[in-house]
Enzyme design. Structure first.
Site, PDB file in Angstrom:
ATOM      1  N   LYS A   1      26.583  47.999  45.213  1.00  0.00           N
ATOM      2  CA  LYS A   1      26.899  46.672  46.213  1.00  0.00           C
ATOM      3  C   LYS A   1      27.540  47.299  47.416  1.00  0.00           C
ATOM      4  O   LYS A   1      28.707  47.536  47.219  1.00  0.00           O
ATOM      5  CB  LYS A   1      27.561  45.518  45.438  1.00  0.00           C
ATOM      6  CG  LYS A   1      27.949  44.290  46.497  1.00  0.00           C
ATOM      7  CD  LYS A   1      29.012  43.361  45.915  1.00  0.00           C
ATOM      8  CE  LYS A   1      29.092  42.136  46.849  1.00  0.00           C
ATOM      9  NZ  LYS A   1      29.857  41.491  46.171  1.00  0.00           N
TER      10      LYS A   1
ATOM     11  N   TYR B   1      44.007  49.432  46.373  1.00  0.00           N
ATOM     12  CA  TYR B   1      45.418  49.500  46.808  1.00  0.00           C
ATOM     13  C   TYR B   1      45.883  51.052  46.496  1.00  0.00           C
ATOM     14  O   TYR B   1      46.704  51.651  47.281  1.00  0.00           O
ATOM     15  CB  TYR B   1      46.309  48.869  45.870  1.00  0.00           C
ATOM     16  CG  TYR B   1      47.770  48.731  46.336  1.00  0.00           C
ATOM     17  CD1 TYR B   1      48.353  48.290  47.400  1.00  0.00           C
ATOM     18  CD2 TYR B   1      48.763  49.683  45.520  1.00  0.00           C
ATOM     19  CE1 TYR B   1      49.729  48.426  47.573  1.00  0.00           C
ATOM     20  CE2 TYR B   1      50.111  49.672  45.762  1.00  0.00           C
ATOM     21  CZ  TYR B   1      50.318  49.202  46.938  1.00  0.00           C
ATOM     22  OH  TYR B   1      51.858  49.248  47.370  1.00  0.00           O
TER      23      TYR B   1
ATOM     24  N   ARG C   1      38.364  45.165  51.718  1.00  0.00           N
ATOM     25  CA  ARG C   1      39.480  44.605  50.696  1.00  0.00           C
ATOM     26  C   ARG C   1      40.148  45.585  50.002  1.00  0.00           C
ATOM     27  O   ARG C   1      41.277  45.298  49.369  1.00  0.00           O
ATOM     28  CB  ARG C   1      38.720  43.458  49.896  1.00  0.00           C
ATOM     29  CG  ARG C   1      38.100  42.517  50.350  1.00  0.00           C
ATOM     30  CD  ARG C   1      37.592  41.184  49.422  1.00  0.00           C
ATOM     31  NE  ARG C   1      38.809  40.647  48.928  1.00  0.00           N
ATOM     32  CZ  ARG C   1      38.933  39.183  48.958  1.00  0.00           C
ATOM     33  NH1 ARG C   1      37.994  38.393  49.444  1.00  0.00           N
ATOM     34  NH2 ARG C   1      39.945  38.609  48.635  1.00  0.00           N
TER      35      ARG C   1
ATOM     36  N   TYR D   1      30.781  48.945  43.390  1.00  0.00           N
ATOM     37  CA  TYR D   1      30.814  48.204  44.435  1.00  0.00           C
ATOM     38  C   TYR D   1      32.201  48.671  45.664  1.00  0.00           C
ATOM     39  O   TYR D   1      33.028  48.955  45.393  1.00  0.00           O
ATOM     40  CB  TYR D   1      31.485  46.878  43.673  1.00  0.00           C
ATOM     41  CG  TYR D   1      31.898  45.612  44.838  1.00  0.00           C
ATOM     42  CD1 TYR D   1      31.578  45.542  46.124  1.00  0.00           C
ATOM     43  CD2 TYR D   1      32.754  44.556  44.207  1.00  0.00           C
ATOM     44  CE1 TYR D   1      31.780  44.563  46.821  1.00  0.00           C
ATOM     45  CE2 TYR D   1      33.084  43.557  45.158  1.00  0.00           C
ATOM     46  CZ  TYR D   1      32.602  43.624  46.120  1.00  0.00           C
ATOM     47  OH  TYR D   1      32.985  42.442  47.213  1.00  0.00           O
TER      48      TYR D   1
ATOM     49  N   ILE E   1      24.290  40.367  46.696  1.00  0.00           N
ATOM     50  CA  ILE E   1      25.059  39.847  46.003  1.00  0.00           C
ATOM     51  C   ILE E   1      26.090  38.938  46.894  1.00  0.00           C
ATOM     52  O   ILE E   1      26.732  39.550  47.616  1.00  0.00           O
ATOM     53  CB  ILE E   1      26.153  40.825  45.132  1.00  0.00           C
ATOM     54  CG1 ILE E   1      24.962  41.425  44.078  1.00  0.00           C
ATOM     55  CG2 ILE E   1      26.995  40.059  44.430  1.00  0.00           C
ATOM     56  CD1 ILE E   1      25.714  42.827  43.425  1.00  0.00           C
TER      57      ILE E   1
ATOM     58  N   THR F   1      35.042  39.339  42.933  1.00  0.00           N
ATOM     59  CA  THR F   1      35.796  38.924  43.739  1.00  0.00           C
ATOM     60  C   THR F   1      36.053  37.727  44.064  1.00  0.00           C
ATOM     61  O   THR F   1      37.000  36.810  43.966  1.00  0.00           O
ATOM     62  CB  THR F   1      35.748  39.556  45.110  1.00  0.00           C
ATOM     63  OG1 THR F   1      35.804  41.109  45.009  1.00  0.00           O
ATOM     64  CG2 THR F   1      36.959  39.407  46.234  1.00  0.00           C
TER      65      THR F   1
END
Length: 294
Positions: free
Chosen positions: A161, A107, A138, A133, A203, A44
């Site tokens: 993560k 999304y 987000r 992740y 991370i 990202t």
């Protein structure tokens, strides 16, 4: 298992948005020198959403070449299309990446079963260690600890993560998966506590600008030295906050520009840092012992 302080590396760009190859080489060398334990390429923070597939693969390949075996490279290869995630993961394997980091599909908001089937399909298609992740802030989808535990049984899926900032989630995943499954904090503000609670590293966005301090903090936490870890974390705690005053990686790119490490390059729809935040970010950098290149 990769452990410690892992940089979610920015993708440096020129003012016209082109990938800045010289700055990328400079950043990789700097992280090796500063003791960063691994690099995430094109996650990202690396603006994966605005690099096309050819650019994405190129930056991963070039980062692996620049690292030259001195430091592990984890390639960001997640996508909200399973076929695209497979293609990017194949590219990363061909480039010689040590592992891949795959964000939950964003999304389209899959169910927990959809998340399981997506990651299982990628793992079965490409023989490379894969790190899940989870960043619901987000992606608009939250991978639950029970789904992580199911995926931990799939060959090639070696870690996660976890970026919710919820320490109880770290503890729950550890209970369900055991010590052989890597857990990385994806939230700098709680990373120290996460490692002390059983995570294997961080991370991190902050590592982009304060690699030595973050390496030392993670090492202390991994060694169980809570007092030393807290002391080191206090020195960069203002960065954990101010590097998110606007959407990542806007602030961290400004910070690296301020430090003289990269040029003023970022791609739309992201824009350069608003002037109203510059003073606070500069102050946080200075409090962390960092200086502006004149």
């Amino acid at each position: 298992m990769i452990r410690g302080s892992i940089v979610a590396l920015v993708t440096p760009m020129t003012p016209d948005g082109a990938i800045d190859e010289q700055a990328l080489a400079r950043l990789v060398d700097w992280h090796v020198e500063q003791g960063t334990d691994a690099i995430v390429s094109v996650g990202t923070t690396g603006e994966s959403a605005t690099l096309d597939e050819e650019e994405h693969c190129h930056v991963i390949r070039r980062t692996v070449e620049l690292a030259d075996g001195r430091i592990p490279v984890i390639a960001g290869t997640g996508a909200n299309s399973t076929s695209e995630a497979i293609a990017l993961t194949r590219c990363a394997k061909a480039a010689g990446a040590d592992a891949c980091l795959l964000v939950t599909p964003y999304y389209n908001k899959p169910t927990q079963e959809g998340l399981y089937q997506h990651h299982k399909a990628v793992a079965e298609a490409v023989d490379i260690p894969q790190i899940l992740y989870n960043v619901p802030g987000r992606t608009a989808v939250d991978m639950l600890a029970e789904t992580v535990a199911r995926l931990a049984e799939v060959p090639n899926i070696t870690g996660i993560k976890e970026a919710t900032g919820d320490l109880s989630r770290i503890t729950r995943i550890r209970e369900l998966t055991g010590p052989g499954f890597a857990i990385y904090s994806g939230d700098d503000a709680t990373a120290r506590e996460a490692i002390l609670a059983g995570a294997d590293g961080d991370i991190s966005v902050t590592v982009n600008v304060a690699p030595a301090a973050m390496h030392a903090m993670c090492a202390a936490a991994l060694a169980g030295d809570a007092a030393r870890a807290a002391e080191l974390d206090a020195g960069v705690s203002a960065l954990h906050r101010t590097l998110f005053v606007e959407s990542n990686p806007i602030p961290v790119k400004w910070a690296l520009w301020w430090m003289g490490m990269i040029d003023k390059g970022i791609r739309l729809p992201l824009t350069w840092l608003s002037s109203e935040h510059e003073a606070a970010l500069a102050e946080a950098l200075q409090r962390a012992g960092l200086s502006r290149k004149s």
